[in-house]
Design a protein around this motif. Sequence first.
Motif, PDB file in Angstrom:
ATOM      1  N   ARG A 188       2.475  -7.118   4.941  1.00 23.09           N
ATOM      2  CA  ARG A 188       3.890  -7.471   5.005  1.00 23.09           C
ATOM      3  C   ARG A 188       4.717  -6.415   4.287  1.00 23.09           C
ATOM      4  NH1 ARG A 188       5.036 -13.437   3.893  1.00 23.09           N
ATOM      5  NH2 ARG A 188       6.673 -13.038   5.393  1.00 23.09           N
ATOM      6  N   LEU A 189       5.999  -6.384   4.557  1.00 20.12           N
ATOM      7  CA  LEU A 189       6.903  -5.385   3.987  1.00 20.12           C
ATOM      8  C   LEU A 189       7.703  -5.987   2.829  1.00 20.12           C
ATOM      9  CD1 LEU A 189       8.237  -3.817   7.309  1.00 20.12           C
ATOM     10  CD2 LEU A 189       6.489  -2.891   5.761  1.00 20.12           C
TER      11      LEU A 189
ATOM     12  N   VAL B 246       0.183  -2.943  -7.823  1.00 24.19           N
ATOM     13  CA  VAL B 246       1.506  -3.094  -7.207  1.00 24.19           C
ATOM     14  C   VAL B 246       1.661  -4.503  -6.647  1.00 24.19           C
ATOM     15  CG1 VAL B 246       3.030  -2.273  -5.353  1.00 24.19           C
ATOM     16  CG2 VAL B 246       1.774  -0.626  -6.771  1.00 24.19           C
ATOM     17  N   GLN B 247       0.602  -5.064  -6.077  1.00 25.21           N
ATOM     18  CA  GLN B 247       0.680  -6.429  -5.538  1.00 25.21           C
ATOM     19  C   GLN B 247       1.052  -7.424  -6.622  1.00 25.21           C
ATOM     20  OE1 GLN B 247       0.169  -7.487  -2.048  1.00 25.21           O
ATOM     21  NE2 GLN B 247       1.409  -9.028  -3.095  1.00 25.21           N
TER      22      GLN B 247
ATOM     23  N   ALA C  51       0.829  -1.213   0.000  1.00 24.13           N
ATOM     24  CA  ALA C  51       0.000   0.000   0.000  1.00 24.13           C
ATOM     25  C   ALA C  51       0.863   1.261   0.000  1.00 24.13           C
ATOM     26  CB  ALA C  51      -0.934  -0.001   1.206  1.00 24.13           C
ATOM     27  N   GLN C  52       1.955   1.250   0.746  1.00 23.28           N
ATOM     28  CA  GLN C  52       2.852   2.410   0.764  1.00 23.28           C
ATOM     29  C   GLN C  52       3.493   2.622  -0.608  1.00 23.28           C
ATOM     30  OE1 GLN C  52       5.219   0.986   4.097  1.00 23.28           O
ATOM     31  NE2 GLN C  52       4.528   2.731   5.353  1.00 23.28           N
ATOM     32  N   ILE C  53       3.923   1.538  -1.242  1.00 25.01           N
ATOM     33  CA  ILE C  53       4.499   1.639  -2.587  1.00 25.01           C
ATOM     34  C   ILE C  53       3.453   2.204  -3.547  1.00 25.01           C
ATOM     35  CG2 ILE C  53       5.419   0.333  -4.549  1.00 25.01           C
ATOM     36  CD1 ILE C  53       6.594  -1.645  -2.420  1.00 25.01           C
ATOM     37  N   ALA C  54       2.241   1.684  -3.467  1.00 22.14           N
ATOM     38  CA  ALA C  54       1.169   2.133  -4.360  1.00 22.14           C
ATOM     39  C   ALA C  54       0.914   3.630  -4.197  1.00 22.14           C
ATOM     40  CB  ALA C  54      -0.108   1.336  -4.091  1.00 22.14           C
ATOM     41  N   ARG C  55       0.857   4.107  -2.967  1.00 26.61           N
ATOM     42  CA  ARG C  55       0.632   5.543  -2.731  1.00 26.61           C
ATOM     43  C   ARG C  55       1.761   6.380  -3.319  1.00 26.61           C
ATOM     44  NH1 ARG C  55      -1.546   3.710   2.073  1.00 26.61           N
ATOM     45  NH2 ARG C  55       0.391   3.949   3.238  1.00 26.61           N
ATOM     46  N   ARG C  56       2.999   5.955  -3.130  1.00 27.96           N
ATOM     47  CA  ARG C  56       4.140   6.724  -3.640  1.00 27.96           C
ATOM     48  C   ARG C  56       4.158   6.768  -5.169  1.00 27.96           C
ATOM     49  NH1 ARG C  56       5.128   5.372   1.276  1.00 27.96           N
ATOM     50  NH2 ARG C  56       6.725   6.301   2.595  1.00 27.96           N
ATOM     51  N   MET C  57       3.655   5.701  -5.791  1.00 28.00           N
ATOM     52  CA  MET C  57       3.679   5.613  -7.250  1.00 28.00           C
ATOM     53  C   MET C  57       2.390   6.102  -7.893  1.00 28.00           C
ATOM     54  SD  MET C  57       5.520   1.887  -7.591  1.00 28.00           S
ATOM     55  CE  MET C  57       5.315   1.843  -9.352  1.00 28.00           C
ATOM     56  N   GLY C  58       1.357   6.354  -7.096  1.00 30.33           N
ATOM     57  CA  GLY C  58       0.078   6.773  -7.647  1.00 30.33           C
ATOM     58  C   GLY C  58      -0.647   5.658  -8.382  1.00 30.33           C
ATOM     59  N   LEU C  59      -0.461   4.423  -7.906  1.00 32.73           N
ATOM     60  CA  LEU C  59      -1.085   3.252  -8.535  1.00 32.73           C
ATOM     61  C   LEU C  59      -2.003   2.562  -7.541  1.00 32.73           C
ATOM     62  CD1 LEU C  59       2.082   1.744 -10.260  1.00 32.73           C
ATOM     63  CD2 LEU C  59       0.233   3.040 -11.344  1.00 32.73           C
TER      64      LEU C  59
ATOM     65  N   VAL D 273      12.642  -9.654  -4.784  1.00 34.98           N
ATOM     66  CA  VAL D 273      12.165  -9.120  -3.509  1.00 34.98           C
ATOM     67  C   VAL D 273      11.701 -10.276  -2.641  1.00 34.98           C
ATOM     68  CG1 VAL D 273      11.404  -6.894  -4.487  1.00 34.98           C
ATOM     69  CG2 VAL D 273       9.736  -8.752  -4.174  1.00 34.98           C
ATOM     70  N   ALA D 274      11.626  -9.999  -1.356  1.00 36.27           N
ATOM     71  CA  ALA D 274      11.057 -10.938  -0.391  1.00 36.27           C
ATOM     72  C   ALA D 274      10.097 -10.140   0.488  1.00 36.27           C
ATOM     73  CB  ALA D 274      12.165 -11.563   0.453  1.00 36.27           C
ATOM     74  N   LEU D 275       9.222 -10.849   1.151  1.00 35.54           N
ATOM     75  CA  LEU D 275       8.288 -10.209   2.073  1.00 35.54           C
ATOM     76  C   LEU D 275       8.700 -10.555   3.491  1.00 35.54           C
ATOM     77  CD1 LEU D 275       4.915 -10.913   0.233  1.00 35.54           C
ATOM     78  CD2 LEU D 275       6.246  -8.801   0.250  1.00 35.54           C
ATOM     79  N   GLN D 276       8.639  -9.557   4.355  1.00 37.86           N
ATOM     80  CA  GLN D 276       8.965  -9.796   5.760  1.00 37.86           C
ATOM     81  C   GLN D 276       7.827  -9.282   6.630  1.00 37.86           C
ATOM     82  OE1 GLN D 276      12.679  -7.607   6.296  1.00 37.86           O
ATOM     83  NE2 GLN D 276      11.610  -5.900   7.243  1.00 37.86           N
ATOM     84  N   ASP D 277       7.752  -9.818   7.827  1.00 37.52           N
ATOM     85  CA  ASP D 277       6.692  -9.402   8.746  1.00 37.52           C
ATOM     86  C   ASP D 277       6.814  -7.911   9.047  1.00 37.52           C
ATOM     87  OD1 ASP D 277       5.602 -11.920   8.846  1.00 37.52           O
ATOM     88  OD2 ASP D 277       6.707 -12.502  10.651  1.00 37.52           O
ATOM     89  N   ASN D 278       5.651  -7.299   9.211  1.00 37.24           N
ATOM     90  CA  ASN D 278       5.557  -5.883   9.519  1.00 37.24           C
ATOM     91  C   ASN D 278       5.156  -5.764  10.991  1.00 37.24           C
ATOM     92  OD1 ASN D 278       4.835  -3.192   9.778  1.00 37.24           O
ATOM     93  ND2 ASN D 278       3.663  -3.123   7.888  1.00 37.24           N
ATOM     94  N   PRO D 279       6.032  -5.205  11.825  1.00 31.56           N
ATOM     95  CA  PRO D 279       5.695  -5.105  13.255  1.00 31.56           C
ATOM     96  C   PRO D 279       4.502  -4.181  13.521  1.00 31.56           C
ATOM     97  CG  PRO D 279       7.730  -3.925  12.781  1.00 31.56           C
ATOM     98  CD  PRO D 279       7.344  -4.659  11.525  1.00 31.56           C
ATOM     99  N   ASP D 280       4.181  -3.314  12.576  1.00 31.40           N
ATOM    100  CA  ASP D 280       3.075  -2.369  12.763  1.00 31.40           C
ATOM    101  C   ASP D 280       1.741  -2.865  12.226  1.00 31.40           C
ATOM    102  OD1 ASP D 280       4.757  -0.489  13.968  1.00 31.40           O
ATOM    103  OD2 ASP D 280       5.383   0.287  12.011  1.00 31.40           O
ATOM    104  N   HIS D 281       1.780  -3.944  11.417  1.00 35.99           N
ATOM    105  CA  HIS D 281       0.543  -4.408  10.794  1.00 35.99           C
ATOM    106  C   HIS D 281       0.716  -5.873  10.405  1.00 35.99           C
ATOM    107  CE1 HIS D 281      -2.838  -4.648   8.030  1.00 35.99           C
ATOM    108  NE2 HIS D 281      -3.231  -3.452   8.412  1.00 35.99           N
ATOM    109  N   LYS D 282      -0.040  -6.756  11.030  1.00 32.92           N
ATOM    110  CA  LYS D 282       0.152  -8.194  10.810  1.00 32.92           C
ATOM    111  C   LYS D 282      -0.100  -8.631   9.382  1.00 32.92           C
ATOM    112  CE  LYS D 282      -0.493  -9.816  15.453  1.00 32.92           C
ATOM    113  NZ  LYS D 282      -0.915 -10.886  16.288  1.00 32.92           N
TER     114      LYS D 282
END
Length: 162
Positions: free
Chosen positions: A109-110, A84-85, A71-79, A97-106
């Motif tokens: 993923r990051l 983006v997913q 979602a953050q990537i999508a906002r920065r790119m306007g997509l 790329v790899a996905l890692q756990d996001n401590p702020d949102h289960k």
Amino acid sequence: MKSDPHSSRPDASDGHSPQSRLLTQVILETFRLNGGLLSAGDALVGDLGLTSARWQVLGAVALEGRPLSVAQIARRMGLSRQAVQRVVNDLGAAGLVALQDNPDHKRARLVVMTGAGEAAYAEADRRQIVWAKGLVEGLGEEALSACLDVLRRLSARCEGDR
């Protein structure tokens, strides 16, 4: 007197002001430029396992300097997040790329670049610099700065409409 549908210069009865007519031409040329940039980008990095879309997503993460959610990537790119997913899924399947756990949102993923992703992005960046230096010849810093300023102002106004 009606506008000629085949003409790129409508007459004054079309309701445009001189500025809005010019802006419409700028918009149309921007669409054309976008297509050209995407094609050139695909050609520039295709042998690296990238497309323009993949390169843009890697760039969003690289330029931020930290992992980002889709979602953050999508906002920065306007997509859209969905677009983006799909690209992130492709990048993951390619090992870039790899996905890692996001401590702020289960659930969100990051996205993290792998070593292979960092290497591909670095080579794409190197190639883009050489390409850009050739493309910019003869355009002049003042003209490019004015162009950038107008594009940023138009982007800000469009984003204000959301």
